[in-house]
Design a protein around this motif. Structure first.
Motif, PDB file in Angstrom:
ATOM      1  N   HIS A 297      10.151   4.433   8.911  1.00 56.51           N
ATOM      2  CA  HIS A 297      10.208   4.109   7.479  1.00 56.51           C
ATOM      3  C   HIS A 297      11.580   3.596   7.042  1.00 56.51           C
ATOM      4  O   HIS A 297      11.734   3.086   5.937  1.00 56.51           O
ATOM      5  CB  HIS A 297       9.787   5.328   6.634  1.00 56.51           C
TER       6      HIS A 297
ATOM      7  N   HIS B  29      12.219  -0.550   6.324  1.00 55.09           N
ATOM      8  CA  HIS B  29      11.990  -1.139   4.991  1.00 55.09           C
ATOM      9  C   HIS B  29      13.252  -1.125   4.112  1.00 55.09           C
ATOM     10  O   HIS B  29      13.675  -2.187   3.629  1.00 55.09           O
ATOM     11  CB  HIS B  29      10.808  -0.422   4.330  1.00 55.09           C
TER      12      HIS B  29
ATOM     13  N   VAL C 129      15.037  -4.604   2.643  1.00 56.96           N
ATOM     14  CA  VAL C 129      14.914  -4.967   1.221  1.00 56.96           C
ATOM     15  C   VAL C 129      16.203  -5.550   0.650  1.00 56.96           C
ATOM     16  O   VAL C 129      16.159  -6.414  -0.225  1.00 56.96           O
ATOM     17  CB  VAL C 129      14.484  -3.781   0.309  1.00 56.96           C
TER      18      VAL C 129
ATOM     19  N   GLN D 178       5.010   3.229   4.313  1.00 53.40           N
ATOM     20  CA  GLN D 178       3.953   3.941   3.592  1.00 53.40           C
ATOM     21  C   GLN D 178       3.114   4.786   4.551  1.00 53.40           C
ATOM     22  O   GLN D 178       2.676   5.878   4.218  1.00 53.40           O
ATOM     23  CB  GLN D 178       3.075   2.902   2.902  1.00 53.40           C
TER      24      GLN D 178
ATOM     25  N   HIS E 120       3.914   0.080  -6.577  1.00 52.59           N
ATOM     26  CA  HIS E 120       5.030  -0.611  -5.902  1.00 52.59           C
ATOM     27  C   HIS E 120       4.478  -1.584  -4.847  1.00 52.59           C
ATOM     28  O   HIS E 120       4.935  -2.730  -4.748  1.00 52.59           O
ATOM     29  CB  HIS E 120       5.933   0.443  -5.262  1.00 52.59           C
ATOM     30  N   GLU E 121       3.470  -1.130  -4.112  1.00 54.15           N
ATOM     31  CA  GLU E 121       2.841  -1.982  -3.084  1.00 54.15           C
ATOM     32  C   GLU E 121       2.236  -3.237  -3.734  1.00 54.15           C
ATOM     33  O   GLU E 121       2.453  -4.361  -3.259  1.00 54.15           O
ATOM     34  CB  GLU E 121       1.751  -1.172  -2.375  1.00 54.15           C
TER      35      GLU E 121
ATOM     36  N   GLY F  24      10.813   0.829  -6.020  1.00 51.89           N
ATOM     37  CA  GLY F  24      11.050   1.357  -4.670  1.00 51.89           C
ATOM     38  C   GLY F  24      12.122   2.434  -4.696  1.00 51.89           C
ATOM     39  O   GLY F  24      11.970   3.496  -4.089  1.00 51.89           O
TER      40      GLY F  24
END
Ligand code: HEM
Length: 141
Positions: A2, A5, A9, A60, A76-77, A127
């Protein structure tokens, strides 16, 4: 897994926000050098968006739990997917004209890029709220 990500970003957000503002400013003030510099950054940000979104799904599926923030995770997705769709559509639009939009389409393009910058900031804020508000990815639950 995780953590990929959050690492990616930063590139998407930085390139899209700085590039989008610069490109839109260049179009609206008719400064071609600014417009072109911004366009390169927007393209870089758009290219980073695809792996950022893929890593988002990976995050996720690999965090320990959503700590009551499930609805916000899905929101958010959805915002992330709309963002990818918007910048991909803008890139295709420009690509159709080999990177040089007709003058009468540039203002609409600039408005949509600015909307994309706003959407980028909102998606990034969401996020951050997942992590700093719900502790997703940093606490167990
Ligand atoms: C569309 C698919 C996406 C999904 C499924 C997704 C999912 C997630 C999840 C589960 C987290 C918290 C867990 C973690 O990464 O450690 C998160 C954090 C975050 N996301 Fe996304 N995301 C997506 C797209 C995006 C996009 C396009 C952006 C950028 C505009 C973004 C910006 C962020 C930020 C800034 C964080 C906080 C990172 C941190 O401070 O640790 N996400 N995302």
């Amino acid at each position: 897994m995780h953590l990929i990500h959050p690492a990616l970003v930063h590139f998407s957000v930085a390139f899209l926000v700085a590039g989008g503002l610069l490109e839109a400013a260049g179009i609206l003030s008719r400064r071609e050098t600014r417009e072109r510099a911004g366009a390169v950054l927007v393209l870089a940000g758009t290219l980073f968006l695809a792996p950022t979104v893929a890593a988002g799904f990976l995050a996720q599926n690999s965090v320990a739990g959503f700590n009551g923030g499930t609805a916000d995770v899905h929101l958010h997705e959805r915002f992330g997917l709309v963002l990818l769709g918007l910048f991909a559509a803008l890139a295709l639009w420009k690509g159709w004209y080999q990177g040089r939009l007709p003058a009468d389409q540039k203002v609409l393009y600039a408005v949509l890029v600015l909307a994309g910058v706003g959407l980028t900031l909102v998606t990034a804020w969401m996020g951050g709220h997942l992590v700093y508000g719900y502790g997703i990815g940093v606490t167990f639950g």
